[in-house]
Design a protein around this motif. Structure first.
Motif, PDB file in Angstrom:
ATOM      1  N   TYR A  22      20.796  -0.888  -6.276  1.00  0.00           N
ATOM      2  CA  TYR A  22      19.503  -0.233  -6.416  1.00  0.00           C
ATOM      3  C   TYR A  22      18.592  -0.600  -5.250  1.00  0.00           C
ATOM      4  N   SER A  23      17.585   0.237  -5.056  1.00  0.00           N
ATOM      5  CA  SER A  23      16.547  -0.020  -4.078  1.00  0.00           C
ATOM      6  C   SER A  23      15.262   0.588  -4.616  1.00  0.00           C
ATOM      7  N   GLY A  24      14.191   0.448  -3.853  1.00  0.00           N
ATOM      8  CA  GLY A  24      12.909   0.993  -4.278  1.00  0.00           C
ATOM      9  C   GLY A  24      12.336   1.909  -3.214  1.00  0.00           C
ATOM     10  N   ASN A  25      11.539   2.880  -3.639  1.00  0.00           N
ATOM     11  CA  ASN A  25      10.924   3.815  -2.707  1.00  0.00           C
ATOM     12  C   ASN A  25       9.683   3.169  -2.089  1.00  0.00           C
ATOM     13  N   VAL A  26       9.687   3.014  -0.776  1.00  0.00           N
ATOM     14  CA  VAL A  26       8.596   2.340  -0.065  1.00  0.00           C
ATOM     15  C   VAL A  26       8.057   3.245   1.030  1.00  0.00           C
ATOM     16  N   TRP A  84      13.868   5.034   0.601  1.00  0.00           N
ATOM     17  CA  TRP A  84      14.392   3.846  -0.056  1.00  0.00           C
ATOM     18  C   TRP A  84      14.411   2.682   0.923  1.00  0.00           C
ATOM     19  N   LYS A  85      14.017   1.512   0.458  1.00  0.00           N
ATOM     20  CA  LYS A  85      13.922   0.353   1.331  1.00  0.00           C
ATOM     21  C   LYS A  85      15.251   0.044   2.005  1.00  0.00           C
ATOM     22  N   ALA A  86      16.334   0.276   1.314  1.00  0.00           N
ATOM     23  CA  ALA A  86      17.653   0.038   1.910  1.00  0.00           C
ATOM     24  C   ALA A  86      17.839   0.880   3.162  1.00  0.00           C
ATOM     25  N   ARG A  87      17.341   2.091   3.142  1.00  0.00           N
ATOM     26  CA  ARG A  87      17.467   2.977   4.306  1.00  0.00           C
ATOM     27  C   ARG A  87      16.619   2.453   5.462  1.00  0.00           C
ATOM     28  N   VAL A  88      15.459   1.891   5.177  1.00  0.00           N
ATOM     29  CA  VAL A  88      14.629   1.302   6.224  1.00  0.00           C
ATOM     30  C   VAL A  88      15.401   0.199   6.932  1.00  0.00           C
ATOM     31  N   ASP A 127      26.317  -5.049   3.717  1.00  0.00           N
ATOM     32  CA  ASP A 127      26.808  -3.875   4.438  1.00  0.00           C
ATOM     33  C   ASP A 127      25.914  -2.660   4.310  1.00  0.00           C
ATOM     34  N   MET A 128      25.198  -2.542   3.182  1.00  0.00           N
ATOM     35  CA  MET A 128      24.475  -1.302   2.913  1.00  0.00           C
ATOM     36  C   MET A 128      22.982  -1.498   2.700  1.00  0.00           C
ATOM     37  N   GLY A 129      22.556  -2.746   2.515  1.00  0.00           N
ATOM     38  CA  GLY A 129      21.129  -2.997   2.376  1.00  0.00           C
ATOM     39  C   GLY A 129      20.559  -2.716   1.003  1.00  0.00           C
ATOM     40  N   TYR A 130      21.436  -2.588   0.001  1.00  0.00           N
ATOM     41  CA  TYR A 130      20.963  -2.369  -1.363  1.00  0.00           C
ATOM     42  C   TYR A 130      21.046  -3.657  -2.164  1.00  0.00           C
TER      43      TYR A 130
END
Length: 348
Positions: free
Chosen positions: A135-139, A232-236, A293-296
């Motif tokens: 999971y991640s959060g929308n930032v 998503w913070k993971a994408r950042v 690897d994915m930042g989640y």
């Protein structure tokens, strides 16, 4: 979170009929095979690297990935509902799409006693019909060189003063509606569509840009064509690793969560192997590897994640208190209307 239309249903039905008629290797055989529906790209590669090769193959379980976008895979699940045996055992979907497929009556209700690793699963990630994997959060994402002072939340992102430096990602329209509603209500309401529309029309008039994909938006950020959005913070973290100038801010209105999870089809040919696959994803090693690897964030307790990495991908204890699970029933009910307004009015 996108819904699927009649063309997706027809494609899914056609694929199901073709597999049945031609004997294509879509049916998982009992005792050693599992068919996994998943997105392609990094997710599929990392499932192979972190789950399938190190855990399942040594147990003699052969994994076949059915790679496709979530809309055609969901369409195929619905098209195969009448079949005694489906063509896929376990499916990767967002939490919103897991809810939708459960409402469609195509999902197995999870027997958590068959998942030894579920004892460590966070309670919020334990759905009756599926489990959260990461999971991640929308930032808010912004380029400090372009946007100053630093934004504090969604309201600052959706300020018309930024004009054409405001960016939107087309496929994230549901998340955009949620953020706009929270911006308009000070975080009190994620579902006020009318107030969200007012906010979005104001930034459209100011010159905000829409990009078709995450990758197209990333290129625009890299070129400094745009300077502020939400993702998503993971994408950042992934984009920072790629050298794109951007920073993340947890919105003061609250942090909507994105959950990527897995479900078992009600007519899965190999439910035992589907449970084995699901349990393997909850093991400590692959959960830690996905963080790297994915930042989640992982969905189980007791993970050993480097503090520096956790600071980048995770949230402080105070921020964790502001994480907001989405109203999946509301999204499922209103998705078609949201998409129509987005395409015809906002983008039109």
């Amino acid at each position: 979170m996108a819904s699927f239309d009649r063309r997706d249903i027809l494609k899914g039905a056609g694929a199901a009929a073709l597999a049945t008629a031609t004997g294509m290797p879509a049916f998982a055989q009992s005792g050693g095979r599992v068919v996994v529906g998943t997105w392609g790209g990094d997710y599929a590669r990392l499932l192979t690297k972190n789950v399938e090769d190190p855990i399942l193959k040594p147990k003699g379980i052969e994994v076949v990935q059915d790679q496709a976008g979530d809309a055609p895979r969901r369409a195929k699940m619905v098209a195969e509902k009448r079949l005694p045996r489906g063509t896929v055992d376990i499916q990767g979907l967002s939490a919103a799409n897991m809810f939708e497929m459960n409402e469609a009556g195509v999902l197995e209700q999870i027997d958590y006693s068959k998942l030894p690793n579920a004892k460590n699963l966070l309670p919020t990630m334990k759905y009756p019909y599926g489990m959260g994997h990461i999971y991640s959060g929308n930032v808010v994402i912004y380029n400090p060189k372009i946007i100053s002072p630093a934004p504090k939340g969604f309201k600052d992102w959706l300020d018309p003063k930024w004009g054409s430096k405001i960016g939107f990602i087309d496929i994230q329209y549901q998340s955009i509606f949620i953020a706009a509603s929270m911006a308009a209500t000070g975080g009190k309401d994620m579902n006020d569509l009318e107030k969200a529309k007012e906010v979005l029309l104001a930034v459209k008039k100011a010159g905000a840009r829409v990009y078709p994909t995450n990758e197209a938006f990333a290129q625009a950020m890299k070129n400094e064509e745009v300077g502020i959005s939400a993702i998503w913070k993971a994408r950042v973290v992934q984009w920072q690793n790629a050298g794109i100038p951007c920073e993340a801010v947890s919105p003061i209105e609250g942090i909507p969560t994105y959950v990527s999870g897995f479900v078992i089809q009600k007519n899965a040919p190999n439910k035992d192997n589907a449970y084995a696959y699901m349990d393997a994803m909850l093991a400590k090693a692959p959960q830690e590897a996905f963080a790297v690897d994915m930042g989640y964030n992982g969905t189980v307790t007791g993970l050993n994640v480097d503090p520096a990495l956790h600071k980048r991908i995770g949230f402080t204890p105070e921020e964790e208190k502001t994480l907001k699970d989405l109203d999946y029933a509301f999204l499922a009910k209103n998705d078609a209307a949201m998409k129509e307004w987005w395409d015809k009015v906002f983008k039109g």
